[in-house]
Design a protein around this motif. Structure first.
Motif, PDB file in Angstrom:
ATOM      1  N   SER A  15       0.831  -1.211   0.000  1.00  0.00           N
ATOM      2  CA  SER A  15       0.000   0.000   0.000  1.00  0.00           C
ATOM      3  C   SER A  15       0.862   1.256   0.000  1.00  0.00           C
ATOM      4  O   SER A  15       0.584   2.224  -0.731  1.00  0.00           O
ATOM      5  CB  SER A  15      -0.933   0.007   1.211  1.00  0.00           C
ATOM      6  OG  SER A  15      -1.818  -1.095   1.177  1.00  0.00           O
ATOM      7  N   ALA A  16       1.906   1.262   0.822  1.00  0.00           N
ATOM      8  CA  ALA A  16       2.794   2.421   0.900  1.00  0.00           C
ATOM      9  C   ALA A  16       3.523   2.645  -0.430  1.00  0.00           C
ATOM     10  O   ALA A  16       3.647   3.785  -0.906  1.00  0.00           O
ATOM     11  CB  ALA A  16       3.797   2.239   2.031  1.00  0.00           C
ATOM     12  N   LEU A  17       3.991   1.565  -1.035  1.00  0.00           N
ATOM     13  CA  LEU A  17       4.701   1.680  -2.310  1.00  0.00           C
ATOM     14  C   LEU A  17       3.761   2.158  -3.418  1.00  0.00           C
ATOM     15  O   LEU A  17       4.159   2.957  -4.272  1.00  0.00           O
ATOM     16  CB  LEU A  17       5.321   0.328  -2.685  1.00  0.00           C
ATOM     17  CG  LEU A  17       6.493  -0.135  -1.814  1.00  0.00           C
ATOM     18  CD1 LEU A  17       6.937  -1.541  -2.195  1.00  0.00           C
ATOM     19  CD2 LEU A  17       7.668   0.840  -1.935  1.00  0.00           C
ATOM     20  N   LEU A  18       2.531   1.663  -3.391  1.00  0.00           N
ATOM     21  CA  LEU A  18       1.551   2.100  -4.395  1.00  0.00           C
ATOM     22  C   LEU A  18       1.213   3.578  -4.220  1.00  0.00           C
ATOM     23  O   LEU A  18       1.015   4.299  -5.202  1.00  0.00           O
ATOM     24  CB  LEU A  18       0.285   1.246  -4.285  1.00  0.00           C
ATOM     25  CG  LEU A  18       0.408  -0.185  -4.816  1.00  0.00           C
ATOM     26  CD1 LEU A  18      -0.784  -1.034  -4.365  1.00  0.00           C
ATOM     27  CD2 LEU A  18       0.509  -0.179  -6.340  1.00  0.00           C
ATOM     28  N   ALA A  19       1.147   4.030  -2.979  1.00  0.00           N
ATOM     29  CA  ALA A  19       0.868   5.449  -2.722  1.00  0.00           C
ATOM     30  C   ALA A  19       2.012   6.328  -3.204  1.00  0.00           C
ATOM     31  O   ALA A  19       1.798   7.469  -3.626  1.00  0.00           O
ATOM     32  CB  ALA A  19       0.620   5.670  -1.234  1.00  0.00           C
ATOM     33  N   ASP A  25      -3.405  11.082  -8.189  1.00  0.00           N
ATOM     34  CA  ASP A  25      -3.689  11.603  -6.852  1.00  0.00           C
ATOM     35  C   ASP A  25      -2.472  12.247  -6.199  1.00  0.00           C
ATOM     36  O   ASP A  25      -2.553  13.369  -5.682  1.00  0.00           O
ATOM     37  CB  ASP A  25      -4.245  10.494  -5.947  1.00  0.00           C
ATOM     38  CG  ASP A  25      -5.683  10.134  -6.301  1.00  0.00           C
ATOM     39  OD1 ASP A  25      -6.272  10.833  -7.146  1.00  0.00           O
ATOM     40  OD2 ASP A  25      -6.208   9.158  -5.743  1.00  0.00           O
ATOM     41  N   ASN A  26      -1.335  11.532  -6.188  1.00  0.00           N
ATOM     42  CA  ASN A  26      -0.185  12.138  -5.509  1.00  0.00           C
ATOM     43  C   ASN A  26       0.421  13.292  -6.318  1.00  0.00           C
ATOM     44  O   ASN A  26       1.009  14.214  -5.749  1.00  0.00           O
ATOM     45  CB  ASN A  26       0.876  11.095  -5.118  1.00  0.00           C
ATOM     46  CG  ASN A  26       1.319  10.221  -6.260  1.00  0.00           C
ATOM     47  OD1 ASN A  26       1.159  10.575  -7.432  1.00  0.00           O
ATOM     48  ND2 ASN A  26       1.871   9.062  -5.940  1.00  0.00           N
ATOM     49  N   PHE A 157      -5.339   0.756   3.947  1.00  0.00           N
ATOM     50  CA  PHE A 157      -4.807   1.388   2.737  1.00  0.00           C
ATOM     51  C   PHE A 157      -4.955   2.899   2.826  1.00  0.00           C
ATOM     52  O   PHE A 157      -4.044   3.653   2.449  1.00  0.00           O
ATOM     53  CB  PHE A 157      -5.548   0.852   1.506  1.00  0.00           C
ATOM     54  CG  PHE A 157      -4.970   1.307   0.199  1.00  0.00           C
ATOM     55  CD1 PHE A 157      -4.022   0.540  -0.465  1.00  0.00           C
ATOM     56  CD2 PHE A 157      -5.359   2.524  -0.373  1.00  0.00           C
ATOM     57  CE1 PHE A 157      -3.472   0.962  -1.673  1.00  0.00           C
ATOM     58  CE2 PHE A 157      -4.821   2.953  -1.571  1.00  0.00           C
ATOM     59  CZ  PHE A 157      -3.873   2.166  -2.217  1.00  0.00           C
ATOM     60  N   ILE A 158      -6.081   3.356   3.336  1.00  0.00           N
ATOM     61  CA  ILE A 158      -6.334   4.797   3.471  1.00  0.00           C
ATOM     62  C   ILE A 158      -5.348   5.431   4.438  1.00  0.00           C
ATOM     63  O   ILE A 158      -4.829   6.526   4.198  1.00  0.00           O
ATOM     64  CB  ILE A 158      -7.786   5.042   3.918  1.00  0.00           C
ATOM     65  CG1 ILE A 158      -8.746   4.687   2.775  1.00  0.00           C
ATOM     66  CG2 ILE A 158      -7.992   6.494   4.342  1.00  0.00           C
ATOM     67  CD1 ILE A 158     -10.201   4.606   3.191  1.00  0.00           C
ATOM     68  N   ILE A 159      -5.063   4.753   5.555  1.00  0.00           N
ATOM     69  CA  ILE A 159      -4.088   5.275   6.520  1.00  0.00           C
ATOM     70  C   ILE A 159      -2.710   5.399   5.875  1.00  0.00           C
ATOM     71  O   ILE A 159      -2.030   6.426   6.020  1.00  0.00           O
ATOM     72  CB  ILE A 159      -4.012   4.361   7.762  1.00  0.00           C
ATOM     73  CG1 ILE A 159      -5.316   4.434   8.560  1.00  0.00           C
ATOM     74  CG2 ILE A 159      -2.840   4.767   8.655  1.00  0.00           C
ATOM     75  CD1 ILE A 159      -5.374   3.478   9.732  1.00  0.00           C
ATOM     76  N   CYS A 160      -2.297   4.354   5.149  1.00  0.00           N
ATOM     77  CA  CYS A 160      -0.993   4.381   4.464  1.00  0.00           C
ATOM     78  C   CYS A 160      -0.946   5.529   3.459  1.00  0.00           C
ATOM     79  O   CYS A 160       0.055   6.257   3.367  1.00  0.00           O
ATOM     80  CB  CYS A 160      -0.744   3.054   3.749  1.00  0.00           C
ATOM     81  SG  CYS A 160      -0.502   1.644   4.848  1.00  0.00           S
ATOM     82  N   PHE A 162      -2.750   8.284   3.453  1.00  0.00           N
ATOM     83  CA  PHE A 162      -2.751   9.569   4.140  1.00  0.00           C
ATOM     84  C   PHE A 162      -1.349   9.924   4.635  1.00  0.00           C
ATOM     85  O   PHE A 162      -0.904  11.073   4.493  1.00  0.00           O
ATOM     86  CB  PHE A 162      -3.725   9.546   5.321  1.00  0.00           C
ATOM     87  CG  PHE A 162      -3.782  10.855   6.067  1.00  0.00           C
ATOM     88  CD1 PHE A 162      -4.508  11.924   5.561  1.00  0.00           C
ATOM     89  CD2 PHE A 162      -3.094  11.023   7.261  1.00  0.00           C
ATOM     90  CE1 PHE A 162      -4.546  13.140   6.235  1.00  0.00           C
ATOM     91  CE2 PHE A 162      -3.126  12.232   7.942  1.00  0.00           C
ATOM     92  CZ  PHE A 162      -3.853  13.298   7.425  1.00  0.00           C
ATOM     93  N   ILE A 163      -0.649   8.965   5.204  1.00  0.00           N
ATOM     94  CA  ILE A 163       0.710   9.220   5.707  1.00  0.00           C
ATOM     95  C   ILE A 163       1.649   9.607   4.568  1.00  0.00           C
ATOM     96  O   ILE A 163       2.405  10.582   4.660  1.00  0.00           O
ATOM     97  CB  ILE A 163       1.243   7.981   6.451  1.00  0.00           C
ATOM     98  CG1 ILE A 163       0.449   7.762   7.745  1.00  0.00           C
ATOM     99  CG2 ILE A 163       2.736   8.144   6.777  1.00  0.00           C
ATOM    100  CD1 ILE A 163       0.770   6.459   8.456  1.00  0.00           C
ATOM    101  N   VAL A 164       1.600   8.843   3.477  1.00  0.00           N
ATOM    102  CA  VAL A 164       2.485   9.102   2.341  1.00  0.00           C
ATOM    103  C   VAL A 164       2.147  10.442   1.686  1.00  0.00           C
ATOM    104  O   VAL A 164       3.032  11.277   1.433  1.00  0.00           O
ATOM    105  CB  VAL A 164       2.389   7.967   1.300  1.00  0.00           C
ATOM    106  CG1 VAL A 164       3.142   8.340   0.022  1.00  0.00           C
ATOM    107  CG2 VAL A 164       2.955   6.675   1.869  1.00  0.00           C
ATOM    108  N   PHE A 165       0.866  10.688   1.419  1.00  0.00           N
ATOM    109  CA  PHE A 165       0.459  11.921   0.745  1.00  0.00           C
ATOM    110  C   PHE A 165       0.712  13.148   1.623  1.00  0.00           C
ATOM    111  O   PHE A 165       1.077  14.210   1.120  1.00  0.00           O
ATOM    112  CB  PHE A 165      -1.017  11.856   0.361  1.00  0.00           C
ATOM    113  CG  PHE A 165      -1.298  11.027  -0.860  1.00  0.00           C
ATOM    114  CD1 PHE A 165      -0.353  10.170  -1.386  1.00  0.00           C
ATOM    115  CD2 PHE A 165      -2.529  11.094  -1.501  1.00  0.00           C
ATOM    116  CE1 PHE A 165      -0.605   9.395  -2.507  1.00  0.00           C
ATOM    117  CE2 PHE A 165      -2.798  10.345  -2.629  1.00  0.00           C
ATOM    118  CZ  PHE A 165      -1.838   9.491  -3.130  1.00  0.00           C
ATOM    119  N   SER A 166       0.514  13.012   2.931  1.00  0.00           N
ATOM    120  CA  SER A 166       0.790  14.130   3.838  1.00  0.00           C
ATOM    121  C   SER A 166       2.277  14.453   3.838  1.00  0.00           C
ATOM    122  O   SER A 166       2.665  15.629   3.896  1.00  0.00           O
ATOM    123  CB  SER A 166       0.327  13.795   5.255  1.00  0.00           C
ATOM    124  OG  SER A 166      -1.072  13.671   5.316  1.00  0.00           O
ATOM    125  N   SER A 167       3.114  13.420   3.787  1.00  0.00           N
ATOM    126  CA  SER A 167       4.563  13.634   3.714  1.00  0.00           C
ATOM    127  C   SER A 167       4.938  14.361   2.433  1.00  0.00           C
ATOM    128  O   SER A 167       5.756  15.292   2.434  1.00  0.00           O
ATOM    129  CB  SER A 167       5.297  12.289   3.800  1.00  0.00           C
ATOM    130  OG  SER A 167       5.011  11.628   5.012  1.00  0.00           O
TER     131      SER A 167
END
Length: 209
Positions: A15-19, A25-26, A157-160, A162-167
């Motif tokens: 999930s993190a890698l996909l984000a 979106d990103n 997946f949403i939490i992952c 959110f963390i990646v996109f917020s970063s």
């Protein structure tokens, strides 16, 4: 425990890698954060993640299968999404350098950014189809309700995301602040954002199931 630990670790990593992988979106978060700042970028992120709740629910309830089997439903949603991206491109080109990076954003403007993130996410049928293919791979009938498993995986997946996109938003916001020391920089960034939105709109309009 609903999922084995190794399954959870694999899912969180994927999930993190996909984000992190470049996508509409990103890239949207990146451009908005650079032109408006980190906080507006986080509101966009919140909107995008809210949209993911819709896609998760669609998969859990079987609605996403409609977009996989019905070309008409798929086309209607993707053209709505493409039209909205073109609208965002128009706003970016039109704004030029009229909105300053450090301008005060009202609560309504933050809400508009949040709403923009939701609409952009839910009008991309590829997300529902992706979830329909991705989430069930980590489920097991032995672990209980499949619907519950889909909802839990979607939430993770949403939490992952959110963390990646917020970063991304925080880093892009700092870069944008540095870039905006040039008086012509905001106009340039708005034009770049407009160009990116146009390309994303064309990509979505010509995408296939």
């Amino acid at each position: 425990m609903l999922f084995p630990l190794d399954t959870l670790i694999l899912f969180v990593t994927a999930s993190a890698l996909l984000a992190l992988a470049p996508g509409p979106d990103n890239i949207f978060v990146l451009t908005q954060s650079m032109s408006k700042g980190s906080k507006p970028g986080i509101f966009v992120t919140m909107g995008l993640c809210t949209g993911l709740i819709v896609h998760t629910t669609a998969v859990a309830l079987g609605v996403a299968a409609i977009f996989q089997t019905s070309q008409l439903a798929f086309d209607i949603l993707k053209y709505i999404g493409a039209a909205y991206l073109l609208y965002l491109a128009y706003l970016s080109f039109k704004s030029g350098a009229s909105h300053h990076f450090n301008a005060n954003h009202s609560k309504m403007s933050y809400f508009k950014l949040y709403r923009r993130g939701i609409f952009m996410n839910i009008t991309n049928p590829k997300v529902s189809i992706f979830f329909l293919a991705f989430l069930p791979q980590f489920t097991d009938i032995k672990n209980g309700s499949m619907t519950l498993q889909i909802f839990v995986l979607g939430f993770i997946f949403i939490i992952c995301t959110f963390i990646v996109f917020s970063s991304i938003s925080l880093v892009a916001g700092k870069l944008g602040h540095w870039f905006n020391r040039n008086k012509n920089a905001e106009g340039i960034m708005n034009k770049i954002a407009g160009g990116i939105f146009t390309l994303l709109a064309l990509k979505l309009a010509f995408t296939n199931r």
